[in-house]
Design a protein around this motif. Structure first.
Motif, short mmCIF file in Angstrom:
data_model
loop_
_atom_site.label_atom_id
_atom_site.label_comp_id
_atom_site.label_asym_id
_atom_site.label_seq_id
_atom_site.Cartn_x
_atom_site.Cartn_y
_atom_site.Cartn_z
N VAL A 1 0.85 -1.20 0.00
CA VAL A 1 0.00 0.00 0.00
C VAL A 1 0.88 1.24 0.00
CG1 VAL A 1 -1.67 1.33 1.36
CG2 VAL A 1 -1.99 -1.13 1.07
N ALA A 2 1.89 1.24 0.84
CA ALA A 2 2.81 2.38 0.89
C ALA A 2 3.52 2.57 -0.44
CB ALA A 2 3.83 2.17 2.01
N TYR A 3 3.96 1.47 -1.04
CA TYR A 3 4.65 1.56 -2.33
C TYR A 3 3.74 2.18 -3.40
CZ TYR A 3 8.33 -1.54 -0.48
OH TYR A 3 9.35 -2.09 0.25
N VAL A 4 2.49 1.78 -3.42
CA VAL A 4 1.55 2.34 -4.40
C VAL A 4 1.37 3.84 -4.15
CG1 VAL A 4 -0.85 2.31 -5.20
CG2 VAL A 4 0.39 0.16 -4.89
N ILE A 5 1.26 4.23 -2.90
CA ILE A 5 1.14 5.66 -2.57
C ILE A 5 2.38 6.41 -3.04
CG2 ILE A 5 1.07 7.32 -0.66
CD1 ILE A 5 -0.77 5.30 0.80
N PHE A 6 3.56 5.83 -2.85
CA PHE A 6 4.79 6.48 -3.30
C PHE A 6 4.84 6.62 -4.82
CE2 PHE A 6 7.10 4.73 0.69
CZ PHE A 6 6.78 5.86 1.42
N VAL A 7 4.37 5.61 -5.53
CA VAL A 7 4.35 5.69 -7.00
C VAL A 7 3.38 6.79 -7.44
CG1 VAL A 7 3.70 4.44 -9.11
CG2 VAL A 7 5.08 3.29 -7.37
N LEU B 1 8.44 0.57 -6.99
CA LEU B 1 8.10 -0.42 -8.02
C LEU B 1 8.94 -1.69 -7.84
CD1 LEU B 1 7.71 1.85 -11.17
CD2 LEU B 1 5.89 0.65 -9.94
N ILE B 2 10.20 -1.51 -7.52
CA ILE B 2 11.07 -2.66 -7.26
C ILE B 2 10.57 -3.41 -6.03
CG2 ILE B 2 13.40 -3.38 -6.60
CD1 ILE B 2 14.39 -0.94 -8.32
N ASN C 1 12.89 -7.02 2.06
CA ASN C 1 13.02 -6.23 3.29
C ASN C 1 14.07 -5.14 3.15
OD1 ASN C 1 11.00 -7.42 4.80
ND2 ASN C 1 12.36 -9.01 5.62
N LEU C 2 15.15 -5.44 2.48
CA LEU C 2 16.19 -4.43 2.26
C LEU C 2 15.62 -3.24 1.49
CD1 LEU C 2 19.21 -3.64 2.45
CD2 LEU C 2 19.52 -4.83 0.26
N ILE C 3 14.82 -3.52 0.48
CA ILE C 3 14.20 -2.45 -0.32
C ILE C 3 13.26 -1.61 0.55
CG2 ILE C 3 12.56 -2.01 -2.22
CD1 ILE C 3 15.41 -2.60 -3.15
N SER C 4 12.55 -2.23 1.46
CA SER C 4 11.63 -1.47 2.31
C SER C 4 12.40 -0.49 3.19
CB SER C 4 10.73 -2.38 3.13
OG SER C 4 11.47 -3.16 4.04
N TYR C 5 13.57 -0.90 3.71
CA TYR C 5 14.38 0.01 4.51
C TYR C 5 14.97 1.14 3.65
CZ TYR C 5 13.95 -3.19 8.42
OH TYR C 5 13.44 -3.97 9.43
N LEU C 6 15.36 0.81 2.43
CA LEU C 6 15.84 1.83 1.51
C LEU C 6 14.72 2.84 1.21
CD1 LEU C 6 18.01 2.98 -0.39
CD2 LEU C 6 17.19 1.35 -2.13
N ALA C 7 13.52 2.34 1.00
CA ALA C 7 12.38 3.23 0.73
C ALA C 7 12.10 4.13 1.93
CB ALA C 7 11.14 2.40 0.38
N VAL C 8 12.24 3.62 3.14
CA VAL C 8 12.05 4.46 4.34
C VAL C 8 13.05 5.61 4.33
CG1 VAL C 8 12.34 4.55 6.86
CG2 VAL C 8 10.95 2.75 5.83
#
Length: 167
Positions: free
Chosen positions: A39-45, A98-99, A112-119
């Protein structure tokens, strides 16, 4: 609807969306729930897309704002510079999101690594969003400018009266 109005309609979502997305992503990490992260990723896109639209409408808004009294090229330039920085960060955040969506759907170990990078990117985006929103607000709201003084109340009252006439 003129270009300035269109710009003001679309430019709020990149900032607010990034703030909400960051909170949702942190919740997704905390609860170890990939659906919440998605959900967060979609909001970011979506925030990145709105950022592109905001950038596309900025020139038209600038042409209108330059004709207004108390709006200087310096104020517009500061806002434009901050908006460009924010846009780059939000484009990167959209790409990382997207990744992250892809890796979550594939149940990849690096998700999980990508989620921390996104944060981390989102935190930078929230900071730049605050700066961009403030510099944008200063274009028409003289009372929030750093050089605003208490002795300038008649100008501020006139601005407020004319602002209220618009609504």
């Amino acid at each position: 609807m003129n270009d300035a109005h269109l710009h003001m309609v679309v430019n709020h979502f990149p900032i607010i969306g990034t703030i909400f997305g960051l909170g949702i992503l942190i919740a997704g990490i905390f609860f170890k729930n990939s659906v919440i992260k998605n959900v967060a990723y979609v909001i970011f896109v979506v925030a990145a897309i709105f950022s592109a639209v905001s950038m596309a409408t900025g020139e038209g808004a600038e042409e209108i704002a330059e004709k207004l009294p108390s709006v200087t090229d310096q104020i517009i330039h500061e806002h434009e510079e901050m908006a460009e920085k924010l846009a780059v960060v939000l484009y990167a955040l959209g790409l990382v999101s997207l990744i992250g969506l892809y890796l979550n759907f594939k149940n990849h170990a690096k998700a999980n690594l990508i989620s921390y990078l996104a944060v981390l990117i989102a935190i930078v985006g929230v900071f730049l969003g605050k700066q961009t929103g403030t510099t944008g607000g200063e274009i028409r709201h003289t009372e929030i400018r750093e050089n605003a003084s208490n002795g300038n109340t008649s100008e501020a009252n006139h601005e407020e009266e004319s602002h209220n006439d618009d609504h």
